[in-house]
Structures are given as C-alpha cells and as structure tokens.
Design a protein around this motif. Structure first.
Motif, PDB file in Angstrom:
ATOM      1  N   ARG A  56      40.002 -31.628 -68.697  1.00 25.96           N
ATOM      2  CA  ARG A  56      39.938 -30.496 -67.770  1.00 25.96           C
ATOM      3  C   ARG A  56      41.301 -29.820 -67.779  1.00 25.96           C
ATOM      4  N   ALA A  57      41.304 -28.530 -68.030  1.00 26.86           N
ATOM      5  CA  ALA A  57      42.556 -27.778 -68.114  1.00 26.86           C
ATOM      6  C   ALA A  57      43.229 -27.728 -66.750  1.00 26.86           C
ATOM      7  N   ALA A  58      44.535 -27.794 -66.765  1.00 27.51           N
ATOM      8  CA  ALA A  58      45.294 -27.735 -65.512  1.00 27.51           C
ATOM      9  C   ALA A  58      45.353 -26.321 -64.954  1.00 27.51           C
ATOM     10  N   HIS A  61      42.960 -20.706 -63.653  1.00 29.05           N
ATOM     11  CA  HIS A  61      42.422 -19.392 -63.981  1.00 29.05           C
ATOM     12  C   HIS A  61      41.604 -19.408 -65.282  1.00 29.05           C
ATOM     13  N   ALA A  62      41.479 -20.538 -65.921  1.00 30.41           N
ATOM     14  CA  ALA A  62      40.718 -20.624 -67.177  1.00 30.41           C
ATOM     15  C   ALA A  62      39.234 -20.438 -66.893  1.00 30.41           C
ATOM     16  N   PRO A  65      37.335 -24.373 -68.120  1.00 28.29           N
ATOM     17  CA  PRO A  65      38.387 -25.391 -68.115  1.00 28.29           C
ATOM     18  C   PRO A  65      37.939 -26.748 -68.665  1.00 28.29           C
ATOM     19  N   TRP A  66      36.636 -27.000 -68.730  1.00 27.22           N
ATOM     20  CA  TRP A  66      36.143 -28.289 -69.183  1.00 27.22           C
ATOM     21  C   TRP A  66      35.885 -28.251 -70.682  1.00 27.22           C
ATOM     22  N   SER A  67      36.396 -29.251 -71.396  1.00 24.06           N
ATOM     23  CA  SER A  67      36.146 -29.340 -72.834  1.00 24.06           C
ATOM     24  C   SER A  67      35.877 -30.794 -73.196  1.00 24.06           C
ATOM     25  N   ALA A  68      35.122 -30.975 -74.257  1.00 26.18           N
ATOM     26  CA  ALA A  68      34.795 -32.318 -74.739  1.00 26.18           C
ATOM     27  C   ALA A  68      34.784 -32.314 -76.251  1.00 26.18           C
ATOM     28  N   ARG A  84      32.776 -26.527 -74.718  1.00 22.70           N
ATOM     29  CA  ARG A  84      33.598 -25.995 -73.629  1.00 22.70           C
ATOM     30  C   ARG A  84      32.651 -25.359 -72.611  1.00 22.70           C
ATOM     31  N   GLU A  85      32.851 -25.673 -71.347  1.00 20.20           N
ATOM     32  CA  GLU A  85      31.998 -25.127 -70.297  1.00 20.20           C
ATOM     33  C   GLU A  85      32.795 -24.925 -69.021  1.00 20.20           C
ATOM     34  N   ALA A  86      32.132 -24.297 -68.051  1.00 22.57           N
ATOM     35  CA  ALA A  86      32.775 -23.976 -66.780  1.00 22.57           C
ATOM     36  C   ALA A  86      32.741 -25.146 -65.798  1.00 22.57           C
TER      37      ALA A  86
END
Length: 139
Positions: A56-58, A61-62, A65-68, A84-86
C-alpha cells in the motif's frame, strides 16, 4: 516500511507466502489469503509454491495505492501477475481473476485431448496405405 511474512494456513496455500509491505492491515491480508485459498484448494491444481506481495503506497493522493505482485509456480510453469487497485478488496478480486485466467491457460495448453493422435502423412505420419493395413490387422 517493514515487510511482514504472513504464510498461509491451509495446506494448499502453505507453499504460497503472502507478504505485506507498508500500511496493510490484517483484514486485507486475510481477505487476499481467503481468495488465494479458494483459487488453489482444488484437486486439479498442482501448486508447488510461490509468493504474493501486497503493498500500500504511503502517498494518500495516489489513485490506486494498492498493488500486488504474485509469482506462483504451477507444475513447471511460472505465473507472474501484477495488479493495482483503489482498495484491498478490489485488489484481491483482480488478483484472483488474473491468476485463475493464467492457470486455465496453462491447463488448456497442456491438455492432451487437444492434440491429434497421429500427424498427417505430409508431416511424417503414416500414409493411407499404412493406416488401412494396420486397421485390418487389429481384431
């Protein structure tokens, strides 16, 4: 940012490790693990092992932010899937769909029913004379 190793609990997913990086809560990891268990706990799936990394991106504002990233070895094939999803739930659903489609592609490619039993004569197979002679000899 620390990495947490949260290996699976089910026998089929024991070989698949789920790693979380960043601000990933336990509920999200459990949901991803449940999706992977539903995907891999089938008798026709021969999963050898692999790893799924959830991040999860820090930056708040992304947009997504979630990526796998998943690297799963099924038989002799390596399946690599990125998503990548919200939200964490959307990420788990997308990851499951992509892994399922890759696994079906591998299973379909190795399906022996799709292959012809004998090649045609112009590819080195028996000619019509040889096939008729073989048919007469068999009871």
């Amino acid at each position: 940012m620390t990495s947490r190793d949260t290996g699976g609990h089910a026998p089929a997913t024991a070989a698949v490790q789920v790693r979380a990086e960043g601000e990933v809560d336990e509920e999200s990891v459990a949901y991803v693990r449940a999706k992977l268990t539903a995907l891999f706990d089938r008798p026709d799936v021969g999963v050898i092992g692999g790893e799924v990394r959830i991040t999860r991106a820090a930056a708040h504002h992304a947009e997504q932010p979630w990526s796998a990233t998943a690297e799963i070895r099924v038989g002799s094939d390596l399946l690599v899937v990125h998503a990548r999803e919200a939200s964490a739930h959307e990420l788990a659903d997308r990851l499951q769909d992509r892994l399922r489609s890759r696994m079906e592609r591998v299973a379909h490619r190795t399906d022996t029913a799709r292959r012809s039993a004998t090649p045609p004569p112009w590819r080195g197979g028996p000619s019509d004379d040889q096939q008729q002679g073989r048919a007469e000899r068999t009871p």
